[in-house]
Design a protein around this motif. Structure first.
Motif, PDB file in Angstrom:
ATOM      1  N   GLY A 221       0.821  -1.198   0.000  1.00 14.62           N
ATOM      2  CA  GLY A 221       0.000   0.000   0.000  1.00 14.62           C
ATOM      3  C   GLY A 221       0.852   1.244   0.000  1.00 14.62           C
ATOM      4  N   PRO A 222       0.207   2.420  -0.022  1.00 14.09           N
ATOM      5  CA  PRO A 222       0.958   3.681  -0.008  1.00 14.09           C
ATOM      6  C   PRO A 222       1.658   3.888   1.336  1.00 14.09           C
ATOM      7  N   VAL A 223       2.729   4.667   1.311  1.00 15.04           N
ATOM      8  CA  VAL A 223       3.455   4.982   2.547  1.00 15.04           C
ATOM      9  C   VAL A 223       2.573   5.852   3.444  1.00 15.04           C
ATOM     10  N   GLU A 224       2.442   5.462   4.695  1.00 18.08           N
ATOM     11  CA  GLU A 224       1.617   6.199   5.644  1.00 18.08           C
ATOM     12  C   GLU A 224       2.422   6.564   6.888  1.00 18.08           C
ATOM     13  N   HIS A 225       2.053   7.707   7.488  1.00 14.79           N
ATOM     14  CA  HIS A 225       2.687   8.168   8.717  1.00 14.79           C
ATOM     15  C   HIS A 225       1.597   8.530   9.725  1.00 14.79           C
ATOM     16  N   VAL A 226       1.907   8.380  10.994  1.00 17.10           N
ATOM     17  CA  VAL A 226       0.961   8.759  12.043  1.00 17.10           C
ATOM     18  C   VAL A 226       1.693   9.584  13.089  1.00 17.10           C
ATOM     19  N   ALA A 227       0.925  10.406  13.809  1.00 15.59           N
ATOM     20  CA  ALA A 227       1.530  11.236  14.857  1.00 15.59           C
ATOM     21  C   ALA A 227       1.894  10.399  16.076  1.00 15.59           C
ATOM     22  N   ALA A 228       1.017   9.470  16.450  1.00 17.56           N
ATOM     23  CA  ALA A 228       1.271   8.639  17.631  1.00 17.56           C
ATOM     24  C   ALA A 228       0.440   7.370  17.580  1.00 17.56           C
ATOM     25  N   ILE A 229       0.995   6.277  18.074  1.00 21.10           N
ATOM     26  CA  ILE A 229       0.265   5.009  18.221  1.00 21.10           C
ATOM     27  C   ILE A 229       0.330   4.664  19.704  1.00 21.10           C
ATOM     28  N   PRO A 230      -0.677   5.090  20.483  1.00 20.00           N
ATOM     29  CA  PRO A 230      -0.625   4.974  21.941  1.00 20.00           C
ATOM     30  C   PRO A 230      -0.305   3.569  22.452  1.00 20.00           C
ATOM     31  N   ARG A 231      -0.852   2.542  21.840  1.00 16.95           N
ATOM     32  CA  ARG A 231      -0.643   1.188  22.366  1.00 16.95           C
ATOM     33  C   ARG A 231       0.817   0.727  22.246  1.00 16.95           C
ATOM     34  N   ASN A 232       1.560   1.356  21.331  1.00 12.07           N
ATOM     35  CA  ASN A 232       2.954   0.949  21.128  1.00 12.07           C
ATOM     36  C   ASN A 232       3.965   1.827  21.867  1.00 12.07           C
ATOM     37  N   LEU A 233       3.482   2.883  22.528  1.00 10.46           N
ATOM     38  CA  LEU A 233       4.406   3.824  23.165  1.00 10.46           C
ATOM     39  C   LEU A 233       5.259   3.177  24.262  1.00 10.46           C
ATOM     40  N   PRO A 234       4.699   2.279  25.084  1.00 15.24           N
ATOM     41  CA  PRO A 234       5.543   1.672  26.126  1.00 15.24           C
ATOM     42  C   PRO A 234       6.754   0.914  25.567  1.00 15.24           C
ATOM     43  N   ILE A 235       6.543   0.052  24.579  1.00 15.69           N
ATOM     44  CA  ILE A 235       7.665  -0.713  24.031  1.00 15.69           C
ATOM     45  C   ILE A 235       8.623   0.204  23.269  1.00 15.69           C
ATOM     46  N   SER A 236       8.073   1.270  22.653  1.00 18.89           N
ATOM     47  CA  SER A 236       8.948   2.232  21.972  1.00 18.89           C
ATOM     48  C   SER A 236       9.816   2.977  22.981  1.00 18.89           C
ATOM     49  N   LEU A 237       9.223   3.282  24.144  1.00 20.87           N
ATOM     50  CA  LEU A 237       9.988   3.920  25.210  1.00 20.87           C
ATOM     51  C   LEU A 237      11.157   3.034  25.614  1.00 20.87           C
ATOM     52  N   ALA A 238      10.893   1.743  25.773  1.00 15.46           N
ATOM     53  CA  ALA A 238      11.955   0.808  26.148  1.00 15.46           C
ATOM     54  C   ALA A 238      13.046   0.762  25.082  1.00 15.46           C
ATOM     55  N   THR A 239      12.632   0.732  23.812  1.00 13.38           N
ATOM     56  CA  THR A 239      13.602   0.666  22.712  1.00 13.38           C
ATOM     57  C   THR A 239      14.486   1.899  22.666  1.00 13.38           C
ATOM     58  N   PHE A 240      13.870   3.086  22.733  1.00 13.45           N
ATOM     59  CA  PHE A 240      14.648   4.322  22.664  1.00 13.45           C
ATOM     60  C   PHE A 240      15.540   4.481  23.893  1.00 13.45           C
ATOM     61  N   ALA A 241      15.022   4.153  25.066  1.00 12.56           N
ATOM     62  CA  ALA A 241      15.807   4.299  26.292  1.00 12.56           C
ATOM     63  C   ALA A 241      17.027   3.383  26.270  1.00 12.56           C
ATOM     64  N   PHE A 242      16.830   2.137  25.791  1.00 17.65           N
ATOM     65  CA  PHE A 242      17.926   1.177  25.797  1.00 17.65           C
ATOM     66  C   PHE A 242      18.948   1.447  24.709  1.00 17.65           C
ATOM     67  N   SER A 243      18.655   2.406  23.832  1.00 20.27           N
ATOM     68  CA  SER A 243      19.645   2.826  22.843  1.00 20.27           C
ATOM     69  C   SER A 243      20.820   3.536  23.513  1.00 20.27           C
ATOM     70  N   TYR A 244      20.633   3.880  24.782  1.00 20.57           N
ATOM     71  CA  TYR A 244      21.697   4.568  25.526  1.00 20.57           C
ATOM     72  C   TYR A 244      22.345   3.646  26.552  1.00 20.57           C
TER      73      TYR A 244
END
Length: 438
Positions: A221-244
């Motif tokens: 399908g076409p490329v799509e972007h979203v401002a926020a996906i609330p249900r995925n924010l916790p795991i994204s927080l873990a991913t970004f935090a552990f990048s450090y």
């Protein structure tokens, strides 16, 4: 007043001043004078920091941004600020008594919470010091196996991993301290920077060649972007935090520095440099490929020279990052064995060190993928939670202002939440691997 009374009053004033200096977290006093004399320049320490943090995970951040939406960039900025603050506090804890410098992370834990603290942190500490090389060897073996298979090689993945381990045993034996490892760090940091710019430019060029994209779920399908996906924010927080993650190495990096007072600036600019690479890679990748971006992002690039070059460079980088982690682990073993204080000749000391480091590499090459589970738990605790808790215990909660205390509580909560979420996700991935779903 007699001479003895005058001297007594003077000593009392000095003692009170020293206590106040230490309690406020100041680095003044005899701590620097009694610290091991380092030889590494600020420049070398800076590249050590960048190389530890900016690894292969950089190319997975566009996918993390895909899962979070554009708000993930704000989460990344928050993780950056937390990492700078926590790593400055960690090194301050090494000098908490104002007289002598503690050697490494487990020593800080022992000073704060005694033997239980040392045991807990040593367990987490070694899971990172060994877990990092384990994951890097697996990634190296996988990349080389994929490249070699495309030209007809029949060498298996496990054999490539063992070959990579054998090759990396040489620099691990040769490099005695973090100062010697700095040369490898410079290449590693430059390699990551080159790969990020190659991927960014290639992605932008590639964006003109498609209107639709194959999504991770198999749909087109076409490329799509979203401002926020609330249900995925916790795991994204873990991913970004552990990048450090990776601060188990920082006490050794700081110890190797000639000018230890420059640490706060080194960690500030090191983390800001890494964050700039993270932002560039994540934002460009998501902007071009949207919900179709893959991890690592070079899998989105057309097959050919660009993807091959990116794979080779990032493979060299993760290979050369292995000595950073294992040197930290080996130094801990060598100090426990007191190799430098046994009166050995240089040749005999080198021989014992070679045996210790070869055995550590054999251990890394043979332990299982459970290290990813331990790493998910350890990173958040070591990077964010423990430095703050240890600082509060060693310097006293009454010496921290209300606003700073609120910041510390927030960092601890986020660190614990990130560790829990990352551990649950690692357990799920491990379960899938055992069921043969990956």
């Amino acid at each position: 007043m007699s001479k003895s009374e005058t001297k007594s009053e003077y000593l009392k004033e000095v003692s009170v001043a020293d206590v106040e200096s230490v309690s406020s977290g100041s680095f003044e006093g005899d701590a620097y004078a009694n610290a091991p004399q380092g030889k590494a320049s600020n420049f070398q320490a800076y590249f050590n920091v960048v190389s530890v943090l900016a690894g292969a995970g950089t190319l997975g951040l566009p996918a993390a941004l895909r899962d979070a939406g554009w708000v993930g960039l704000a989460i990344l900025a928050l993780a950056c600020a937390m990492a700078i603050y926590a790593n400055q506090k960690l090194i301050q804890c090494l000098y908490y008594d104002g007289k002598n410098r503690l050697r490494e992370y487990p020593d800080v834990a022992a000073a704060a919470f005694g033997l239980p603290g040392r045991i807990l942190v040593t367990f987490f500490y070694n899971s990172i010091a060994l877990g990092g090389p384990v994951l890097y060897l697996i990634l190296t073996g996988t990349n080389i196996h994929d490249l070699a298979s495309s030209v007809g090689s029949t060498i298996t993945l496990k054999q490539w991993i063992m070959i990579a381990a054998a090759v990396m045993t040489v620099p691990i034996i040769i490099t005695k301290t973090m100062r010697e490892v700095a040369a490898l760090s410079i290449f590693g940091a430059l390699a990551t920077t080159v790969v990020v710019f190659v991927v960014v430019v290639a992605s932008i060029v590639d964006s003109k060649n498609f209107d639709t994209i194959l999504k991770p779920d198999g749909s087109i399908g076409p490329v799509e972007h979203v401002a926020a996906i609330p249900r995925n924010l916790p795991i994204s927080l873990a991913t970004f935090a552990f990048s450090y993650g990776g601060n188990v190495i920082f006490p050794h990096v700081e110890e190797s520095m000639k000018n230890k007072r420059a640490w706060n600036k080194i960690i500030l600019w090191g983390i800001l440099t890494v964050t700039a690479l993270y932002f560039l890679c994540a934002a460009t990748g998501y902007a071009v490929y949207g919900d179709g971006v893959l991890s690592p992002i070079y899998l989105n690039l057309p097959g050919g020279t660009t993807r091959t070059i990116s794979t080779i460079i990032i493979t060299l980088h993760v290979l050369l990052a292995i000595p950073l982690f294992l040197t930290t682990f080996n130094l801990q073993i060598e100090r426990a064995l007191k190799l430098e204080h046994r009166g050995l000749s240089k040749r005999a000391e080198w021989g014992y060190r070679a045996i210790v480091r070869t055995l550590s590499m054999i251990l890394v090459a043979t332990i299982c993928s459970m290290m990813s589970l331990l790493g998910a738990l350890s990173d958040g605790m070591l990077t964010f939670v423990f430095p703050v808790l240890f600082y509060l215990k060693l310097y006293g909660i009454h010496k921290v202002g209300k606003i700073e205390l609120a910041v510390m509580i927030l960092i601890v909560i986020i660190g614990i939440a990130g560790s829990a979420i990352g551990t649950v996700d690692a357990v799920k991935e491990l379960a899938k691997a055992y069921r043969g779903e990956n």
